[in-house]
Design a protein around this motif. Structure first.
Motif, PDB file in Angstrom:
ATOM      1  N   SER A  70       0.801  -1.229   0.000  1.00 50.85           N
ATOM      2  CA  SER A  70       0.000   0.000   0.000  1.00 50.85           C
ATOM      3  C   SER A  70       0.826   1.266   0.000  1.00 50.85           C
ATOM      4  N   TYR A  71       2.129   1.135  -0.012  1.00 47.36           N
ATOM      5  CA  TYR A  71       2.953   2.308   0.238  1.00 47.36           C
ATOM      6  C   TYR A  71       3.993   2.500  -0.849  1.00 47.36           C
ATOM      7  N   GLU A  72       4.239   3.714  -1.263  1.00 45.32           N
ATOM      8  CA  GLU A  72       5.381   4.021  -2.123  1.00 45.32           C
ATOM      9  C   GLU A  72       6.112   5.167  -1.442  1.00 45.32           C
ATOM     10  N   GLN A  75       4.765   8.000   1.753  1.00 44.99           N
ATOM     11  CA  GLN A  75       3.355   8.392   1.847  1.00 44.99           C
ATOM     12  C   GLN A  75       2.417   7.263   1.480  1.00 44.99           C
ATOM     13  N   SER A  76       1.368   7.084   2.301  1.00 53.23           N
ATOM     14  CA  SER A  76       0.366   6.071   2.031  1.00 53.23           C
ATOM     15  C   SER A  76      -0.458   6.496   0.821  1.00 53.23           C
ATOM     16  N   LYS A  77      -0.731   5.522  -0.094  1.00 49.52           N
ATOM     17  CA  LYS A  77      -1.527   5.840  -1.279  1.00 49.52           C
ATOM     18  C   LYS A  77      -3.015   5.648  -1.026  1.00 49.52           C
ATOM     19  N   LEU A  98      -1.462  -9.751  12.364  1.00 48.21           N
ATOM     20  CA  LEU A  98      -0.226  -9.153  12.877  1.00 48.21           C
ATOM     21  C   LEU A  98       0.304  -8.137  11.872  1.00 48.21           C
ATOM     22  N   GLU A  99       0.332  -6.870  12.269  1.00 43.66           N
ATOM     23  CA  GLU A  99       0.801  -5.781  11.406  1.00 43.66           C
ATOM     24  C   GLU A  99       2.022  -5.109  12.020  1.00 43.66           C
ATOM     25  N   ASP A 100       2.874  -4.583  11.171  1.00 44.59           N
ATOM     26  CA  ASP A 100       3.995  -3.787  11.675  1.00 44.59           C
ATOM     27  C   ASP A 100       3.501  -2.430  12.164  1.00 44.59           C
ATOM     28  N   ILE A 101       2.576  -1.821  11.387  1.00 40.64           N
ATOM     29  CA  ILE A 101       2.144  -0.476  11.724  1.00 40.64           C
ATOM     30  C   ILE A 101       0.754  -0.217  11.154  1.00 40.64           C
ATOM     31  N   VAL A 102      -0.075   0.475  11.925  1.00 42.89           N
ATOM     32  CA  VAL A 102      -1.357   0.964  11.410  1.00 42.89           C
ATOM     33  C   VAL A 102      -1.230   2.475  11.314  1.00 42.89           C
ATOM     34  N   ASP A 103      -1.342   2.966  10.081  1.00 43.82           N
ATOM     35  CA  ASP A 103      -1.117   4.380   9.774  1.00 43.82           C
ATOM     36  C   ASP A 103      -2.475   4.991   9.397  1.00 43.82           C
ATOM     37  N   SER A 104      -2.835   5.027   8.116  1.00 43.33           N
ATOM     38  CA  SER A 104      -4.155   5.527   7.718  1.00 43.33           C
ATOM     39  C   SER A 104      -5.251   4.531   8.095  1.00 43.33           C
ATOM     40  N   GLY A 105      -4.880   3.244   8.192  1.00 48.40           N
ATOM     41  CA  GLY A 105      -5.856   2.194   8.485  1.00 48.40           C
ATOM     42  C   GLY A 105      -6.440   1.558   7.233  1.00 48.40           C
ATOM     43  N   HIS A 106      -6.066   2.045   6.044  1.00 50.30           N
ATOM     44  CA  HIS A 106      -6.631   1.504   4.799  1.00 50.30           C
ATOM     45  C   HIS A 106      -6.236   0.047   4.577  1.00 50.30           C
ATOM     46  N   THR A 107      -4.983  -0.293   4.884  1.00 53.06           N
ATOM     47  CA  THR A 107      -4.519  -1.668   4.689  1.00 53.06           C
ATOM     48  C   THR A 107      -5.322  -2.619   5.569  1.00 53.06           C
ATOM     49  N   ILE A 108      -5.439  -2.254   6.831  1.00 54.20           N
ATOM     50  CA  ILE A 108      -6.126  -3.117   7.784  1.00 54.20           C
ATOM     51  C   ILE A 108      -7.612  -3.239   7.427  1.00 54.20           C
ATOM     52  N   PHE A 130       1.325   2.088  16.153  1.00 57.14           N
ATOM     53  CA  PHE A 130       0.018   2.651  15.817  1.00 57.14           C
ATOM     54  C   PHE A 130       0.154   4.169  15.813  1.00 57.14           C
ATOM     55  N   LYS A 131      -0.268   4.793  14.684  1.00 58.53           N
ATOM     56  CA  LYS A 131      -0.255   6.261  14.588  1.00 58.53           C
ATOM     57  C   LYS A 131      -1.699   6.755  14.683  1.00 58.53           C
ATOM     58  N   PRO A 132      -2.219   6.946  15.901  1.00 60.36           N
ATOM     59  CA  PRO A 132      -3.633   7.299  16.046  1.00 60.36           C
ATOM     60  C   PRO A 132      -4.008   8.584  15.304  1.00 60.36           C
ATOM     61  N   GLN A 151       4.837  10.236  12.188  1.00 58.26           N
ATOM     62  CA  GLN A 151       6.121  10.447  11.525  1.00 58.26           C
ATOM     63  C   GLN A 151       6.559   9.143  10.885  1.00 58.26           C
ATOM     64  N   PHE A 152       7.441   9.243   9.901  1.00 60.12           N
ATOM     65  CA  PHE A 152       7.856   8.068   9.145  1.00 60.12           C
ATOM     66  C   PHE A 152       8.953   7.294   9.870  1.00 60.12           C
ATOM     67  N   MET A 153       8.753   5.971  10.026  1.00 59.30           N
ATOM     68  CA  MET A 153       9.667   5.112  10.788  1.00 59.30           C
ATOM     69  C   MET A 153      10.280   4.038   9.885  1.00 59.30           C
ATOM     70  N   VAL A 154      11.477   3.613  10.231  1.00 57.10           N
ATOM     71  CA  VAL A 154      12.077   2.437   9.587  1.00 57.10           C
ATOM     72  C   VAL A 154      12.700   1.536  10.648  1.00 57.10           C
ATOM     73  N   LEU A 158      10.092  -2.487   9.184  1.00 53.67           N
ATOM     74  CA  LEU A 158       9.601  -1.337   8.411  1.00 53.67           C
ATOM     75  C   LEU A 158      10.679  -0.830   7.463  1.00 53.67           C
ATOM     76  N   ASP A 159      10.254  -0.456   6.257  1.00 54.92           N
ATOM     77  CA  ASP A 159      11.235  -0.073   5.249  1.00 54.92           C
ATOM     78  C   ASP A 159      11.018   1.335   4.723  1.00 54.92           C
ATOM     79  N   TYR A 160      12.086   1.858   4.121  1.00 57.93           N
ATOM     80  CA  TYR A 160      11.997   3.035   3.259  1.00 57.93           C
ATOM     81  C   TYR A 160      12.419   2.569   1.870  1.00 57.93           C
TER      82      TYR A 160
HETATM   83  P1  IMP Z   1      -1.967   2.228   6.165  1.00 58.50           P
HETATM   84  O1  IMP Z   1      -2.708   1.446   5.121  1.00 58.50           O
HETATM   85  O2  IMP Z   1      -1.873   3.690   5.808  1.00 58.50           O
HETATM   86  O3  IMP Z   1      -2.480   2.018   7.572  1.00 58.50           O
HETATM   87  O4  IMP Z   1      -0.473   1.784   6.122  1.00 58.50           O
HETATM   88  C1  IMP Z   1      -0.100   0.559   6.481  1.00 58.50           C
HETATM   89  C2  IMP Z   1       1.157   0.121   5.773  1.00 58.50           C
HETATM   90  O5  IMP Z   1       1.936   1.219   5.278  1.00 58.50           O
HETATM   91  C3  IMP Z   1       2.012  -0.586   6.768  1.00 58.50           C
HETATM   92  O6  IMP Z   1       1.744  -1.959   6.788  1.00 58.50           O
HETATM   93  C4  IMP Z   1       3.409  -0.257   6.304  1.00 58.50           C
HETATM   94  O7  IMP Z   1       3.823  -1.221   5.369  1.00 58.50           O
HETATM   95  C5  IMP Z   1       3.286   1.079   5.625  1.00 58.50           C
HETATM   96  N1  IMP Z   1       3.679   2.188   6.542  1.00 58.50           N
HETATM   97  C6  IMP Z   1       2.879   3.042   7.216  1.00 58.50           C
HETATM   98  N2  IMP Z   1       3.568   3.920   7.960  1.00 58.50           N
HETATM   99  C7  IMP Z   1       4.870   3.600   7.772  1.00 58.50           C
HETATM  100  C8  IMP Z   1       6.109   4.128   8.305  1.00 58.50           C
HETATM  101  O8  IMP Z   1       6.160   5.066   9.133  1.00 58.50           O
HETATM  102  N3  IMP Z   1       7.242   3.519   7.867  1.00 58.50           N
HETATM  103  C9  IMP Z   1       7.245   2.480   6.985  1.00 58.50           C
HETATM  104  N4  IMP Z   1       6.130   1.949   6.473  1.00 58.50           N
HETATM  105  C10 IMP Z   1       4.948   2.501   6.865  1.00 58.50           C
END
Ligand code: IMP
Ligand code: MG
Length: 175
Positions: A70-72, A75-77, A98-108, A130-132, A151-154, A158-160
């Protein structure tokens, strides 16, 4: 610490990560004692979290993996594509995603929708980070390792742009 064209600074140490992973595993051991949960790890990001969490799971359980993207860049797409589907039948099972991170929540949200179609007995989410403040959906996250700022984490899975997944600690983008 540098990856490609960006600089990152230490944010969460391996020691602190493992402490919280263990705490989450203990909560799951307590909540799922006789339910034989099916853990569904989300590749690629959750591979390290899944490995360390499962080493601390002491109840009967199974694990499988799915792969979504979901990511490039940083920034989440808001768009999610399935790369590897679920191979273990989920019907009637108690699922823990099991997720590494919930950001926008779209993936989940996408995953929940996909898994609900298989009529599991229950589905809950365990995420390391979790980025509430970034959440754009109304998903409920039951188990959280760390709540973090938007903020963006690696590191620690988690990758960049593909880099940094192997790092033992978590780093944040320096601005
Ligand atoms: P969401 O769909 O926006 O919740 O994003 C979830 C996915 O985006 C995660 O499973 C990660 O792969 C990626 N992602 C979101 N935030 C970060 C970040 O800070 N660093 C790296 N990957 C991220
Ligand atoms: Mg991911």
């Amino acid at each position: 610490m540098h990856l490609i064209d960006k600089t990152f600074e230490p944010f969460i140490s391996e020691e602190k990560i493992l402490q919280q992973v263990k705490r989450v595993a203990q909560e799951i051991n307590h909540d799922y004692t006789h339910l034989n949960p099916l853990f569904v790890g989300v590749l690629n990001g959750a591979f390290m979290f899944a490995a360390d969490l499962l080493k601390n799971v002491t109840i009967p359980s199974e694990v499988t993996f799915i792969k979504v993207k979901s990511y490039e860049g940083i920034q989440s797409k808001g768009q999610v594509s399935n790369l590897i589907g679920l191979e273990t039948p989920a019907e009637g099972r108690h699922i823990v995603i099991l997720e590494d991170i919930v950001d926008s929540g779209h993936t989940i949200q996408h995953l929940l929708k996909m898994l609900q179609e298989q009529h599991p007995a229950s589905i809950h989410i365990a995420t390391l980070l979790f980025k509430p403040q970034s959440l754009q959906t109304d998903v409920q996250v039951k188990y959280v390792g760390f709540e973090i700022p938007p903020q963006f984490m690696v590191g620690y899975g988690l990758d960049y742009n593909g880099q940094g997944r192997n790092l033992r600690d978590i780093y944040r983008l320096k601005t």
